[in-house]
Every structure is written in C-alpha cells, then in structure tokens.
Design a protein around this motif. Sequence first.
Motif, PDB file in Angstrom:
ATOM      1  N   ARG A 124       0.904  -1.020   0.085  1.00 23.84           N
ATOM      2  CA  ARG A 124      -0.036   0.002  -0.132  1.00 23.84           C
ATOM      3  C   ARG A 124       0.839   1.239  -0.110  1.00 23.84           C
ATOM      4  NH1 ARG A 124      -2.780  -0.427   4.617  1.00 23.84           N
ATOM      5  NH2 ARG A 124      -4.575  -1.644   3.436  1.00 23.84           N
ATOM      6  N   ALA A 130      -0.096   7.413  -5.565  1.00 26.15           N
ATOM      7  CA  ALA A 130      -0.928   6.407  -6.496  1.00 26.15           C
ATOM      8  C   ALA A 130      -1.000   6.694  -7.831  1.00 26.15           C
ATOM      9  CB  ALA A 130      -2.365   6.220  -5.976  1.00 26.15           C
ATOM     10  N   VAL A 151      -2.187  -2.913 -10.286  1.00 22.36           N
ATOM     11  CA  VAL A 151      -2.297  -1.829  -9.596  1.00 22.36           C
ATOM     12  C   VAL A 151      -3.868  -1.677  -9.144  1.00 22.36           C
ATOM     13  CG1 VAL A 151      -2.465   0.930  -9.238  1.00 22.36           C
ATOM     14  CG2 VAL A 151      -0.458  -0.161 -10.432  1.00 22.36           C
ATOM     15  N   SER A 154      -4.502   2.618  -4.396  1.00 19.89           N
ATOM     16  CA  SER A 154      -3.128   3.059  -3.918  1.00 19.89           C
ATOM     17  C   SER A 154      -2.368   1.555  -3.467  1.00 19.89           C
ATOM     18  CB  SER A 154      -3.306   4.023  -2.662  1.00 19.89           C
ATOM     19  OG  SER A 154      -3.789   3.271  -1.633  1.00 19.89           O
TER      20      SER A 154
END
Length: 221
Positions: A124, A130, A151, A154
Amino acid sequence: MFTGIIESIGTIRDMQPKGGDMRLTIATGKLDMSDVALGDSIAVNGVCLTAVALDSGSFSADVSRETLSLTSLGHLARGSKVNLEKALTLQTRLGGHLVSGHVDGLGEVISRHDDARSVRFSIRAPAQLAKYIAAKGSITMDGTSLTVNKVEGSTFELNIVPHTLSETIIADYRSGTAVNLEVDVIARYLERLLLGDNAAEMTPHSGAITEAFLAEHGFMK
C-alpha cells in the motif's frame, strides 16, 4: 543517481545521536569499497547518504531528523539489515532504472504469498503517490528497482524472483513492514510538463493534475 540494482546487504553496526540527528555506521558486507572516497554517495534502503567516515568494511553517514521521520531509516536498530548500492558511474550498466535516492513516501507491506519459486507482495502506497504508479511501470522499494505487476487504487503488487529475494532484504518483509518508495522520476517530470505555462502558478496547496485540468487545457476530448 543510482540504478536500483542492489550490490550488497549491509548491517547497521552503530547508531549514535548527534545534536538531534543520527550518525549511522553500516557494515558493508560484500560491497566493494576500494573505489569509495569520503563524500561519496551510497544508497541505504534507497536513501542517498553521504559517507563521512570509511574503513575497509564499513562507512558512517549522518542522517537528518527530516530523513529519519520521512523514511524507514528511523525504524532501524543495531543489527538491522539494509540494501546498499554505490552511486552509478558513466560505465555502470543501467540494469534497473534511474533512481535518485530521494524517497517519496513510506509504503506498507499488506501481504505476501508464494507463487512457484517467486513471492508476490501487495504494497500500500501513500494516496498521493498512487497516480505515479502504473502496471508494468518501474518503482523503487528500499532501493530496489522493481516492475509493478498490478495496481488497484493505492495498492500495487510485485512479483519477486528468487535471485532478488536472495540479494536484497525483501525476503524478510512481512505484513506491516514499512518500505521506502521512490516513484519513477519520468512520471514526475511528465506531470510537471503537462502543466505547461501554468507550472509557475502552482503551489503545494493548489492541487495536482486532475481530469478537469486536462480537459480544460485540451488534453482530453
């Protein structure tokens, strides 16, 4: 600058508080120190540090309070293992990607599981990073150049092959481990370039590029 190809696993030998900062002494393991001079840069878990004292098997570096608070170096203790890489030269093979040694944020290991001989990790990232993380793109984790497999928001996934597990500290990661993240510098420059002439007007509090911004300036139809 660095390549993200780890050269040695070092060990924290000593940690000495000095005027509010910290001086780290790091045993360098198999790292070749024959061409290292005082003032040279060495990446420690992806953090670019300056060698202020040297011997054949270790070096010392001063770490500021800001660096201790913003990176995982503040979580270290005597005996902690760290990834080491010397600064690249013009003769160095760029086996990873261009890494500055300036950490963008702390990530957290969410999970790990075996996948044949590899290990898959879920990490994370801080929410503000992100937008810089893309599937099949590059990211630096504790100084190691890695390819992002997937992905979601985030959170991103990495597949770590046996060689990388044996040559870095990644094999020791468990759920909850804090890791230094540096996003691909190209993504940061691209973001800035997209601002065009508006870059001069942007402040830390004026926000980043959004879909509305891209549409307003002709980047979306």
